[in-house]
Design a protein around this motif. Structure first.
Motif, PDB file in Angstrom:
ATOM      1  N   ASN A 165      -5.685  -0.105   1.273  1.00 55.90           N
ATOM      2  CA  ASN A 165      -6.048  -1.423   0.746  1.00 55.90           C
ATOM      3  C   ASN A 165      -7.416  -1.386   0.088  1.00 55.90           C
ATOM      4  O   ASN A 165      -7.622  -1.996  -0.974  1.00 55.90           O
ATOM      5  CB  ASN A 165      -6.020  -2.468   1.852  1.00 55.90           C
ATOM      6  CG  ASN A 165      -4.614  -2.854   2.247  1.00 55.90           C
ATOM      7  OD1 ASN A 165      -3.662  -2.639   1.502  1.00 55.90           O
ATOM      8  ND2 ASN A 165      -4.480  -3.420   3.429  1.00 55.90           N
ATOM      9  N   ARG A 210       1.446   0.263  -3.367  1.00 57.46           N
ATOM     10  CA  ARG A 210       1.400  -0.284  -1.999  1.00 57.46           C
ATOM     11  C   ARG A 210       2.786  -0.274  -1.383  1.00 57.46           C
ATOM     12  O   ARG A 210       2.953   0.077  -0.208  1.00 57.46           O
ATOM     13  CB  ARG A 210       0.847  -1.708  -1.989  1.00 57.46           C
ATOM     14  CG  ARG A 210       0.735  -2.260  -0.566  1.00 57.46           C
ATOM     15  CD  ARG A 210      -0.561  -2.906  -0.324  1.00 57.46           C
ATOM     16  NE  ARG A 210      -0.936  -3.260   1.008  1.00 57.46           N
ATOM     17  CZ  ARG A 210      -0.205  -3.597   2.049  1.00 57.46           C
ATOM     18  NH1 ARG A 210       1.093  -3.566   1.991  1.00 57.46           N
ATOM     19  NH2 ARG A 210      -0.747  -3.948   3.186  1.00 57.46           N
ATOM     20  N   PHE A 253      -1.441   4.898  11.346  1.00 55.35           N
ATOM     21  CA  PHE A 253      -0.818   4.066  10.322  1.00 55.35           C
ATOM     22  C   PHE A 253      -1.727   2.901   9.931  1.00 55.35           C
ATOM     23  O   PHE A 253      -1.865   2.586   8.748  1.00 55.35           O
ATOM     24  CB  PHE A 253       0.528   3.529  10.805  1.00 55.35           C
ATOM     25  CG  PHE A 253       1.600   4.585  10.955  1.00 55.35           C
ATOM     26  CD1 PHE A 253       1.469   5.852  10.415  1.00 55.35           C
ATOM     27  CD2 PHE A 253       2.756   4.300  11.653  1.00 55.35           C
ATOM     28  CE1 PHE A 253       2.462   6.816  10.555  1.00 55.35           C
ATOM     29  CE2 PHE A 253       3.764   5.242  11.796  1.00 55.35           C
ATOM     30  CZ  PHE A 253       3.612   6.504  11.252  1.00 55.35           C
ATOM     31  N   ARG A 254      -2.331   2.257  10.930  1.00 52.25           N
ATOM     32  CA  ARG A 254      -3.249   1.146  10.631  1.00 52.25           C
ATOM     33  C   ARG A 254      -4.402   1.614   9.746  1.00 52.25           C
ATOM     34  O   ARG A 254      -4.789   0.925   8.794  1.00 52.25           O
ATOM     35  CB  ARG A 254      -3.796   0.555  11.922  1.00 52.25           C
ATOM     36  CG  ARG A 254      -2.829  -0.325  12.646  1.00 52.25           C
ATOM     37  CD  ARG A 254      -3.493  -1.009  13.837  1.00 52.25           C
ATOM     38  NE  ARG A 254      -2.492  -1.632  14.666  1.00 52.25           N
ATOM     39  CZ  ARG A 254      -2.142  -1.210  15.879  1.00 52.25           C
ATOM     40  NH1 ARG A 254      -2.761  -0.184  16.421  1.00 52.25           N
ATOM     41  NH2 ARG A 254      -1.214  -1.829  16.552  1.00 52.25           N
ATOM     42  N   ASN A 255      -4.951   2.769  10.089  1.00 49.91           N
ATOM     43  CA  ASN A 255      -6.062   3.305   9.311  1.00 49.91           C
ATOM     44  C   ASN A 255      -5.615   3.654   7.890  1.00 49.91           C
ATOM     45  O   ASN A 255      -6.339   3.402   6.925  1.00 49.91           O
ATOM     46  CB  ASN A 255      -6.660   4.528  10.004  1.00 49.91           C
ATOM     47  CG  ASN A 255      -7.927   4.985   9.341  1.00 49.91           C
ATOM     48  OD1 ASN A 255      -8.823   4.195   9.087  1.00 49.91           O
ATOM     49  ND2 ASN A 255      -7.997   6.274   9.041  1.00 49.91           N
ATOM     50  N   LEU A 298       5.157   5.150   5.231  1.00 48.96           N
ATOM     51  CA  LEU A 298       4.796   4.955   6.631  1.00 48.96           C
ATOM     52  C   LEU A 298       6.017   4.571   7.468  1.00 48.96           C
ATOM     53  O   LEU A 298       6.171   5.039   8.605  1.00 48.96           O
ATOM     54  CB  LEU A 298       3.693   3.904   6.761  1.00 48.96           C
ATOM     55  CG  LEU A 298       2.343   4.283   6.149  1.00 48.96           C
ATOM     56  CD1 LEU A 298       1.365   3.133   6.282  1.00 48.96           C
ATOM     57  CD2 LEU A 298       1.792   5.555   6.770  1.00 48.96           C
ATOM     58  N   VAL A 311      -3.243   2.211   6.166  1.00 52.86           N
ATOM     59  CA  VAL A 311      -3.083   0.960   5.420  1.00 52.86           C
ATOM     60  C   VAL A 311      -4.454   0.392   5.057  1.00 52.86           C
ATOM     61  O   VAL A 311      -4.673  -0.056   3.925  1.00 52.86           O
ATOM     62  CB  VAL A 311      -2.247  -0.062   6.224  1.00 52.86           C
ATOM     63  CG1 VAL A 311      -2.285  -1.436   5.569  1.00 52.86           C
ATOM     64  CG2 VAL A 311      -0.816   0.424   6.367  1.00 52.86           C
ATOM     65  N   LYS A 312      -5.377   0.421   6.001  1.00 50.41           N
ATOM     66  CA  LYS A 312      -6.719  -0.111   5.731  1.00 50.41           C
ATOM     67  C   LYS A 312      -7.394   0.655   4.593  1.00 50.41           C
ATOM     68  O   LYS A 312      -7.928   0.049   3.652  1.00 50.41           O
ATOM     69  CB  LYS A 312      -7.576  -0.023   6.993  1.00 50.41           C
ATOM     70  CG  LYS A 312      -8.971  -0.562   6.806  1.00 50.41           C
ATOM     71  CD  LYS A 312      -9.797  -0.425   8.077  1.00 50.41           C
ATOM     72  CE  LYS A 312     -11.217  -0.902   7.794  1.00 50.41           C
ATOM     73  NZ  LYS A 312     -12.160  -0.454   8.760  1.00 50.41           N
ATOM     74  N   GLN A 313      -7.354   1.972   4.675  1.00 50.96           N
ATOM     75  CA  GLN A 313      -7.983   2.780   3.624  1.00 50.96           C
ATOM     76  C   GLN A 313      -7.287   2.583   2.283  1.00 50.96           C
ATOM     77  O   GLN A 313      -7.942   2.509   1.239  1.00 50.96           O
ATOM     78  CB  GLN A 313      -7.989   4.250   4.017  1.00 50.96           C
ATOM     79  CG  GLN A 313      -8.949   4.559   5.138  1.00 50.96           C
ATOM     80  CD  GLN A 313      -8.945   6.030   5.517  1.00 50.96           C
ATOM     81  OE1 GLN A 313      -8.042   6.787   5.175  1.00 50.96           O
ATOM     82  NE2 GLN A 313      -9.976   6.442   6.229  1.00 50.96           N
ATOM     83  N   LEU A 344       0.352   4.733  15.718  1.00 48.73           N
ATOM     84  CA  LEU A 344      -0.004   3.374  15.282  1.00 48.73           C
ATOM     85  C   LEU A 344      -1.428   3.275  14.749  1.00 48.73           C
ATOM     86  O   LEU A 344      -1.632   2.705  13.673  1.00 48.73           O
ATOM     87  CB  LEU A 344       0.263   2.366  16.395  1.00 48.73           C
ATOM     88  CG  LEU A 344       1.749   2.153  16.711  1.00 48.73           C
ATOM     89  CD1 LEU A 344       1.914   1.163  17.852  1.00 48.73           C
ATOM     90  CD2 LEU A 344       2.509   1.700  15.496  1.00 48.73           C
ATOM     91  N   PRO A 345      -2.438   3.815  15.446  1.00 45.24           N
ATOM     92  CA  PRO A 345      -3.777   3.771  14.853  1.00 45.24           C
ATOM     93  C   PRO A 345      -3.870   4.552  13.545  1.00 45.24           C
ATOM     94  O   PRO A 345      -4.580   4.145  12.623  1.00 45.24           O
ATOM     95  CB  PRO A 345      -4.675   4.393  15.923  1.00 45.24           C
ATOM     96  CG  PRO A 345      -3.924   4.260  17.196  1.00 45.24           C
ATOM     97  CD  PRO A 345      -2.475   4.318  16.817  1.00 45.24           C
ATOM     98  N   ILE A 357       3.893   1.760   2.077  1.00 42.82           N
ATOM     99  CA  ILE A 357       4.591   1.161   3.217  1.00 42.82           C
ATOM    100  C   ILE A 357       5.913   1.883   3.465  1.00 42.82           C
ATOM    101  O   ILE A 357       6.262   2.172   4.618  1.00 42.82           O
ATOM    102  CB  ILE A 357       4.796  -0.352   3.008  1.00 42.82           C
ATOM    103  CG1 ILE A 357       3.439  -1.067   2.866  1.00 42.82           C
ATOM    104  CG2 ILE A 357       5.623  -0.947   4.133  1.00 42.82           C
ATOM    105  CD1 ILE A 357       2.493  -0.880   4.041  1.00 42.82           C
TER     106      ILE A 357
END
Length: 71
Positions: free
Chosen positions: A35, A55, A27-29, A62, A31-33, A24-25, A59
């Protein structure tokens, strides 16, 4: 270098996942990078249609990884 490889380091992500890092972290990272990179590509004049497709592909990638990990 294609645009997709600019928004996600698939090999790095896969290596981190195979090493057992918490998905999860990661994947979050990712998506953040992505974006941030997509925003920069937009400011550089890349077509919006291409950025939306990138984008969506990110997704999808991921989600496929999450499905394989049964998250």
């Amino acid at each position: 270098m294609d645009l997709h490889s600019q928004i996600i380091d698939e090999a790095g992500l896969d290596n981190a996942l195979s090493e057992g890092q918490d998905a999860l972290p990661l994947f979050r990272n990712a998506v953040k990078q992505a974006n941030e990179t997509l925003g920069e590509l937009f400011r550089q004049g890349q077509p919006v249609k291409a950025l939306v497709e990138l984008r969506a592909r990110l997704i999808d990638d991921l989600l496929i990884r999450a499905w394989r990990l049964k998250i």
